[in-house]
Design a protein around this motif. Structure first.
Motif, PDB file in Angstrom:
ATOM      1  N   PHE A 109      -9.220   0.015 -16.068  1.00 49.17           N
ATOM      2  CA  PHE A 109     -10.053   1.203 -15.868  1.00 49.17           C
ATOM      3  C   PHE A 109      -9.800   1.899 -14.535  1.00 49.17           C
ATOM      4  O   PHE A 109     -10.101   3.074 -14.373  1.00 49.17           O
ATOM      5  CB  PHE A 109     -11.545   0.853 -16.018  1.00 49.17           C
ATOM      6  CG  PHE A 109     -12.273   0.567 -14.742  1.00 49.17           C
ATOM      7  CD1 PHE A 109     -12.198  -0.665 -14.136  1.00 49.17           C
ATOM      8  CD2 PHE A 109     -13.032   1.565 -14.126  1.00 49.17           C
ATOM      9  CE1 PHE A 109     -12.862  -0.915 -12.943  1.00 49.17           C
ATOM     10  CE2 PHE A 109     -13.698   1.320 -12.941  1.00 49.17           C
ATOM     11  CZ  PHE A 109     -13.611   0.084 -12.341  1.00 49.17           C
ATOM     12  N   LYS A 110      -9.217   1.180 -13.558  1.00 52.21           N
ATOM     13  CA  LYS A 110      -9.011   1.805 -12.253  1.00 52.21           C
ATOM     14  C   LYS A 110      -8.066   3.001 -12.330  1.00 52.21           C
ATOM     15  O   LYS A 110      -8.085   3.869 -11.468  1.00 52.21           O
ATOM     16  CB  LYS A 110      -8.515   0.769 -11.248  1.00 52.21           C
ATOM     17  CG  LYS A 110      -9.607  -0.242 -10.928  1.00 52.21           C
ATOM     18  CD  LYS A 110      -9.226  -1.224  -9.842  1.00 52.21           C
ATOM     19  CE  LYS A 110     -10.381  -2.140  -9.517  1.00 52.21           C
ATOM     20  NZ  LYS A 110     -10.721  -3.046 -10.639  1.00 52.21           N
ATOM     21  N   ASP A 111      -7.259   3.049 -13.390  1.00 55.14           N
ATOM     22  CA  ASP A 111      -6.378   4.204 -13.586  1.00 55.14           C
ATOM     23  C   ASP A 111      -7.162   5.518 -13.664  1.00 55.14           C
ATOM     24  O   ASP A 111      -6.669   6.552 -13.214  1.00 55.14           O
ATOM     25  CB  ASP A 111      -5.592   4.066 -14.897  1.00 55.14           C
ATOM     26  CG  ASP A 111      -4.459   3.048 -14.800  1.00 55.14           C
ATOM     27  OD1 ASP A 111      -3.949   2.821 -13.689  1.00 55.14           O
ATOM     28  OD2 ASP A 111      -4.087   2.491 -15.854  1.00 55.14           O
ATOM     29  N   THR A 264     -19.081  -6.046 -13.561  1.00 53.62           N
ATOM     30  CA  THR A 264     -19.165  -5.529 -12.198  1.00 53.62           C
ATOM     31  C   THR A 264     -18.572  -6.456 -11.148  1.00 53.62           C
ATOM     32  O   THR A 264     -18.731  -7.675 -11.213  1.00 53.62           O
ATOM     33  CB  THR A 264     -20.651  -5.237 -11.880  1.00 53.62           C
ATOM     34  OG1 THR A 264     -21.108  -4.226 -12.773  1.00 53.62           O
ATOM     35  CG2 THR A 264     -20.828  -4.755 -10.456  1.00 53.62           C
ATOM     36  N   GLY A 265     -17.867  -5.847 -10.195  1.00 54.24           N
ATOM     37  CA  GLY A 265     -17.315  -6.580  -9.056  1.00 54.24           C
ATOM     38  C   GLY A 265     -17.756  -5.928  -7.766  1.00 54.24           C
ATOM     39  O   GLY A 265     -18.710  -6.324  -7.110  1.00 54.24           O
ATOM     40  N   ASN A 266     -17.073  -4.817  -7.425  1.00 52.53           N
ATOM     41  CA  ASN A 266     -17.374  -4.116  -6.188  1.00 52.53           C
ATOM     42  C   ASN A 266     -18.500  -3.080  -6.356  1.00 52.53           C
ATOM     43  O   ASN A 266     -18.805  -2.328  -5.440  1.00 52.53           O
ATOM     44  CB  ASN A 266     -16.099  -3.439  -5.672  1.00 52.53           C
ATOM     45  CG  ASN A 266     -15.995  -3.508  -4.177  1.00 52.53           C
ATOM     46  OD1 ASN A 266     -16.856  -4.081  -3.510  1.00 52.53           O
ATOM     47  ND2 ASN A 266     -14.972  -2.903  -3.625  1.00 52.53           N
ATOM     48  N   PHE A 267     -19.090  -3.022  -7.538  1.00 46.18           N
ATOM     49  CA  PHE A 267     -20.215  -2.147  -7.856  1.00 46.18           C
ATOM     50  C   PHE A 267     -19.825  -0.660  -7.918  1.00 46.18           C
ATOM     51  O   PHE A 267     -20.680   0.212  -7.881  1.00 46.18           O
ATOM     52  CB  PHE A 267     -21.363  -2.350  -6.846  1.00 46.18           C
ATOM     53  CG  PHE A 267     -22.738  -2.063  -7.411  1.00 46.18           C
ATOM     54  CD1 PHE A 267     -23.365  -2.970  -8.252  1.00 46.18           C
ATOM     55  CD2 PHE A 267     -23.412  -0.895  -7.109  1.00 46.18           C
ATOM     56  CE1 PHE A 267     -24.624  -2.714  -8.785  1.00 46.18           C
ATOM     57  CE2 PHE A 267     -24.684  -0.622  -7.640  1.00 46.18           C
ATOM     58  CZ  PHE A 267     -25.287  -1.547  -8.476  1.00 46.18           C
ATOM     59  N   SER A 422     -15.470  -1.042 -21.346  1.00 46.92           N
ATOM     60  CA  SER A 422     -14.355  -1.968 -21.562  1.00 46.92           C
ATOM     61  C   SER A 422     -13.305  -1.665 -20.497  1.00 46.92           C
ATOM     62  O   SER A 422     -12.684  -0.609 -20.508  1.00 46.92           O
ATOM     63  CB  SER A 422     -13.785  -1.763 -22.965  1.00 46.92           C
ATOM     64  OG  SER A 422     -12.636  -2.562 -23.136  1.00 46.92           O
ATOM     65  N   THR A 423     -13.128  -2.600 -19.551  1.00 43.66           N
ATOM     66  CA  THR A 423     -12.401  -2.255 -18.325  1.00 43.66           C
ATOM     67  C   THR A 423     -10.931  -2.656 -18.310  1.00 43.66           C
ATOM     68  O   THR A 423     -10.201  -2.233 -17.425  1.00 43.66           O
ATOM     69  CB  THR A 423     -13.101  -2.843 -17.097  1.00 43.66           C
ATOM     70  OG1 THR A 423     -13.330  -4.232 -17.316  1.00 43.66           O
ATOM     71  CG2 THR A 423     -14.423  -2.141 -16.826  1.00 43.66           C
ATOM     72  N   ALA A 424     -10.507  -3.496 -19.238  1.00 46.55           N
ATOM     73  CA  ALA A 424      -9.079  -3.843 -19.261  1.00 46.55           C
ATOM     74  C   ALA A 424      -8.626  -4.085 -20.686  1.00 46.55           C
ATOM     75  O   ALA A 424      -9.397  -4.542 -21.534  1.00 46.55           O
ATOM     76  CB  ALA A 424      -8.795  -5.085 -18.413  1.00 46.55           C
TER      77      ALA A 424
END
Ligand SMILES: *Cc1c(COP(=O)(O)O)cnc(C)c1O
Length: 496
Positions: A109-111, A264-267, A422-424
């Motif tokens: 998802f960071k893309d 969630t990780g870095n929020f 869905s993040t990856a």
């Protein structure tokens, strides 16, 4: 829209300035002076729009120092053909909806943010009269590095150098970075662990000598990590887009509430949903899902943030985080934008490893947020169950969110339509996903991916399949003490 710092609400900057700086000079995070607001009519109109049109609408009130055609050109460059048509499709399952955020070039998802940020940054140079080129330094434990390399590759006026811990990332992650093409991209492995690597990069960012030397070479430093406001705004778009898709599908009527569940990780991701809610999107509950590093679910329960605890390596590595930097932005809203209070809490976090926000604020937070967590065993069972019963393949991070959503539903009986971020793509973590479905796994990650494709018939994204055939272009390894020299060596050598 002017932006202020969470630690000094007095002074404001334009968004271009905030993008270039990354972090405010006082160490705070940039937040909008006030939230732009969207009427239900405006939101409903998005149902008939493409993702790019929705992005232009949602970004415009934040980027008031950008002309409409500049925003359109950034959005076209980012989302034109990098995401197979739609950066954020919603897939309907029997009990929930999946917002698939991994159709970009690196399958995570960071893309969505990192394909747009470089274009916002290059335009920011012109607006702020910066003639120097932008030097992006990144420390990564795996996924962010590749997404940043891919976003900045061959973007004029920028250079990027990603440092990762030598031997500290998976084989596929290493190859994803080592095979990245582009005139302006560089990668170096650091002899040390991730903390050493991150500390090394932070030292460069605060070294007057290093900064002066870069300046002499015509370069200024900037950051692409998730506290940059330019990473946050692109993420707000897909919450609006998901709601618009649910409207178009008839799943909800205008004004109906929707829940979002976010691994969630870095929020950063879930904070974007909080922003969307503040802008008028009818979001009922936000379900904040953690892995065994459950500092956030405990915080939502007790109102006390406590980092003095064991750090666990899990099957959802992008969520293995004890200090969720973006939480500071939520705290700022919860305490009525009291910058002095934020300074006190953040100083307590630094000196005493935590802080407590008090009962009234906890109650306000819990009206919207539900926190929960799932361990690796539960993640594995969730992947297996959802595949068996719904024929949908989850990655390990998304499975954390699904498990916590199942708990939420069992506990509350709430049947509000829910969207899970869905993040990856599951092929980013083929070993754990295959193990969940089959038990046994072959030795190499590529063999796991092939086997997963055979067993499930779910197609592997082309860039992940092609990885094994690409030439390795980056092989630099350095000591922690050499990181500064490596920047000059690689970047000054880049046009030869
Ligand atoms: C980064 C990441 C997360 C966590 O997102 P935050 O914005 O840091 O909370 C979750 N899943 C995947 C796959 C990620 O790469």
């Amino acid at each position: 829209m002017r932006l202020i710092s969470t630690r000094d609400a007095g002074a404001s900057v334009a968004s271009a300035q905030a993008f270039l700086r990354g972090i405010a000079p006082d160490g705070g995070l940039y937040v909008p002076q006030e939230y732009p607001s969207f009427s239900m009519e405006e939101i409903s109109a998005m149902a008939g729009m493409t993702y790019r049109e929705r992005a232009e609408r949602v970004l415009a009130p934040y980027l008031t120092d950008y002309a409409a055609r500049e925003i359109a050109s950034c959005v076209a460059a980012a989302y034109g053909d990098n995401f197979g048509g739609n950066p954020a499709p919603v897939v309907r399952l029997p009990t929930c909806n999946m917002l698939e955020l991994w159709h970009g070039p690196t399958s995570a998802f960071k893309d969505v943010a990192l394909q747009l940020l470089p274009h916002l940054l290059t335009m920011a140079r012109g607006k702020e009269d910066v003639s120097d080129e932008i030097m992006i330094l990144v420390a990564t434990s795996g996924d962010t590095g590749k997404a940043a390399l891919s976003g900045f590759a061959d973007v004029p006026g920028t250079h990027i150098l990603v440092f990762y811990p030598d031997g500290g990332v998976s084989e596929a992650q290493r190859l994803q970075m080592a095979t990245q093409m582009g005139q302006n991209v560089h990668v170096a492995a650091v002899r040390g662990n991730f903390d050493d690597t991150q500390t090394g990069v932070k030292r460069l960012f605060t070294s007057d000598e290093f900064i002066a030397r870069q300046k002499a070479h015509g370069r200024i430093l900037s950051s692409a990590n998730s506290i940059n406001f330019g990473r946050l705004v692109p993420q707000v778009v897909y919450y609006f887009s998901a709601y618009a898709d649910l409207l178009a599908a008839g799943t909800v009527k205008p004004g109906d509430g929707v829940n979002f569940a976010v691994p969630t990780g870095n929020f950063g991701n879930i904070l974007a949903a909080w922003y969307a809610r503040a802008m008028g999107l009818p979001i009922a509950r936000l379900i904040c899902a953690s892995n065994r590093n459950n500092v956030l679910s405990e915080f939502i329960e007790t109102g006390c943030y406590e980092t003095d605890r064991q750090f666990h390596l899990t099957s959802s590595p992008s969520m293995d985080i004890l200090i969720s930097s973006n939480l500071e932005r939520l705290l700022f809203d919860l305490c009525g934008r009291d910058d002095a209070l934020i300074r006190r809490w953040m100083s307590s976090l630094r000196k005493c490893g935590g802080y407590c926000i008090g009962e009234d604020r906890v109650a306000a937070m819990r009206e919207v947020f539900y926190g929960g967590w799932a361990d690796d065993e539960r993640v594995s069972r969730t992947i297996a169950k959802v595949w068996r019963e719904e024929r949908y393949l989850l990655d390990t991070h998304t499975a954390v969110a699904r498990a916590v959503y199942d708990d939420y539903r069992a506990e509350t009986g709430d049947t509000t339509p829910t969207v899970i971020a869905s993040t990856a793509n599951p092929y980013k973590f083929p070993r754990d996903v295959l193990a969940a479905i089959e038990g046994e796994t072959p030795d190499s990650e590529f063999a796991c991916a092939d086997r997963l494709e055979q067993v499930t018939g779910v197609p592997m994204p082309a860039p992940l399949r092609e990885l094994r055939n690409l030439p390795v272009l980056h092989g630099t390894v350095c000591d922690i003490a050499q990181m500064g020299e490596i920047v000059d060596l690689l970047v000054d050598g880049e046009r030869q």
